[in-house]
Design a protein around this motif. Structure first.
Motif, mmCIF file in Angstrom:
data_model
loop_
_atom_site.group_PDB
_atom_site.id
_atom_site.type_symbol
_atom_site.label_atom_id
_atom_site.label_comp_id
_atom_site.label_asym_id
_atom_site.label_seq_id
_atom_site.Cartn_x
_atom_site.Cartn_y
_atom_site.Cartn_z
ATOM 1 N N GLN A 189 0.836 -1.209 0.000
ATOM 2 C CA GLN A 189 0.000 0.000 0.000
ATOM 3 C C GLN A 189 0.864 1.250 0.000
ATOM 4 O OE1 GLN A 189 -2.586 -0.545 3.360
ATOM 5 N NE2 GLN A 189 -4.049 -1.759 2.186
ATOM 6 N N LEU A 190 2.002 1.192 0.681
ATOM 7 C CA LEU A 190 2.932 2.326 0.649
ATOM 8 C C LEU A 190 3.447 2.568 -0.760
ATOM 9 C CD1 LEU A 190 5.019 1.637 3.876
ATOM 10 C CD2 LEU A 190 3.342 3.458 3.541
ATOM 11 N N VAL A 191 3.732 1.500 -1.491
ATOM 12 C CA VAL A 191 4.180 1.633 -2.877
ATOM 13 C C VAL A 191 3.073 2.232 -3.734
ATOM 14 C CG1 VAL A 191 4.908 0.346 -4.918
ATOM 15 C CG2 VAL A 191 5.856 -0.229 -2.694
ATOM 16 N N THR A 192 1.840 1.833 -3.484
ATOM 17 C CA THR A 192 0.708 2.390 -4.229
ATOM 18 C C THR A 192 0.581 3.883 -3.987
ATOM 19 O OG1 THR A 192 -0.463 0.287 -4.104
ATOM 20 C CG2 THR A 192 -1.777 2.242 -4.579
ATOM 21 N N VAL A 193 0.673 4.291 -2.737
ATOM 22 C CA VAL A 193 0.585 5.715 -2.410
ATOM 23 C C VAL A 193 1.743 6.472 -3.052
ATOM 24 C CG1 VAL A 193 0.715 7.387 -0.519
ATOM 25 C CG2 VAL A 193 -0.721 5.372 -0.302
#
Length: 52
Positions: free
Chosen positions: A44-48
């Motif tokens: 999710q951090l990569v998505t953000v």
């Protein structure tokens, strides 16, 4: 046919931005271990990061 400087700059910029996300996704297990979170949370951090 000769490309102008703007087209070359656009090509390189697109390559760098596209490659950046793949490099981070490849190191996802190491990122999640370093941050002490699950791989899903690190994903999710990569998505953000990709959106911003």
């Amino acid at each position: 046919m000769r490309a102008d400087h703007g087209s070359i700059g656009l090509l390189l910029t697109t390559f760098v931005i596209g490659t950046d996300d793949f490099v981070i996704a490849g190191t996802l297990p190491a990122v999640s271990a370093d941050l002490e979170v699950s791989e899903g949370t690190a994903g999710q951090l990569v998505t953000v990061f990709s959106i911003t």
